[in-house]
Write a protein that holds these residues in place. Sequence first.
Motif, PDB file in Angstrom:
ATOM      1  N   GLU A 103       0.813  -1.218   0.000  1.00 38.24           N
ATOM      2  CA  GLU A 103       0.000   0.000   0.000  1.00 38.24           C
ATOM      3  C   GLU A 103       0.847   1.269   0.000  1.00 38.24           C
ATOM      4  O   GLU A 103       0.381   2.337  -0.382  1.00 38.24           O
ATOM      5  N   LYS A 160       4.037   2.902  -5.094  1.00 43.64           N
ATOM      6  CA  LYS A 160       3.367   3.270  -6.342  1.00 43.64           C
ATOM      7  C   LYS A 160       3.899   2.430  -7.496  1.00 43.64           C
ATOM      8  O   LYS A 160       3.124   1.867  -8.277  1.00 43.64           O
ATOM      9  N   THR A 206      -5.265  -0.319  -8.281  1.00 47.27           N
ATOM     10  CA  THR A 206      -6.365   0.195  -7.470  1.00 47.27           C
ATOM     11  C   THR A 206      -7.677  -0.151  -8.153  1.00 47.27           C
ATOM     12  O   THR A 206      -7.729  -0.380  -9.362  1.00 47.27           O
ATOM     13  N   LYS A 207      -8.733  -0.186  -7.382  1.00 43.53           N
ATOM     14  CA  LYS A 207     -10.068  -0.423  -7.912  1.00 43.53           C
ATOM     15  C   LYS A 207     -11.008   0.572  -7.253  1.00 43.53           C
ATOM     16  O   LYS A 207     -11.121   0.612  -6.028  1.00 43.53           O
ATOM     17  N   LYS A 220      -9.411   2.590  -4.593  1.00 40.89           N
ATOM     18  CA  LYS A 220      -8.898   1.934  -3.401  1.00 40.89           C
ATOM     19  C   LYS A 220      -7.792   0.951  -3.787  1.00 40.89           C
ATOM     20  O   LYS A 220      -7.922   0.216  -4.772  1.00 40.89           O
ATOM     21  N   PRO A 221      -6.683   0.929  -3.020  1.00 44.03           N
ATOM     22  CA  PRO A 221      -5.590   0.000  -3.354  1.00 44.03           C
ATOM     23  C   PRO A 221      -6.029  -1.451  -3.193  1.00 44.03           C
ATOM     24  O   PRO A 221      -6.779  -1.791  -2.279  1.00 44.03           O
TER      25      PRO A 221
END
Length: 233
Positions: A99, A102, A115-116, A119-120
């Motif tokens: 988390e 990057k 991410t979705k 959100k990670p």
Amino acid sequence: MKEFLQKTSRLLAAGLLTAGSVTAVHAQRPARVATRVDSLRAARNAPITYSPVVFTMVSGKQVRGYVTSYDLFMHDKVECYEQPPNQLPPPPMKEMAVERIKTMVVEGHTLDALTKNGKPLGMLAENMTPAAGAKIYGYSITKANMYIPIPLLVGAAFIPVGSHDKYFWYVQPAGGIIQEVPRSDKAFATLMATAFADYPELAARVRQQAPNAGYKNMPQLVWDYNAHFTGGK
């Protein structure tokens, strides 16, 4: 005197025979076999292989480190070292939560944090089609093929026997956001026909669920889509 000389000659002959026998025993002795201590010593002195890695953190900070192993998709955490791990004494291994990361660059591979809906997902994965345009990320989960029951005093426990890898895809249309690709044929055709809308021929193949235009063909479909706009480069 004669008797003494004869006795001495017999003793010398016996001595020579004994020496020869000892020499023969030494010559036939087998080579020394490596022991467990030898194996442990060799393992302890074996060279450690590692790869330099560069992390770009969510904060924008770049962190350099070293890893002794990695996958092209990483879950939850990355185990790494701040200094080369072949030093003596060896540096401590550290765990870095996905988390916080990057991107991760190692041996020419760039792994992105997925991410979705903002959100990670706790996952780093390599873009499998690095050309400009749409991106696709893949990962797999090992699933049990079948279970066998093991009787217990109360009830039974089910033990997995055999396994297979189940693949999942995430796609990021050009200029769009990352989306999980649905596995069902109808939902897949709807999503990907929309993603490929500016390439009508490919969109039609997907919408019609043509051969080689389904879920398992995702990397090739995205590659075809990108090649259409880059002239195959």
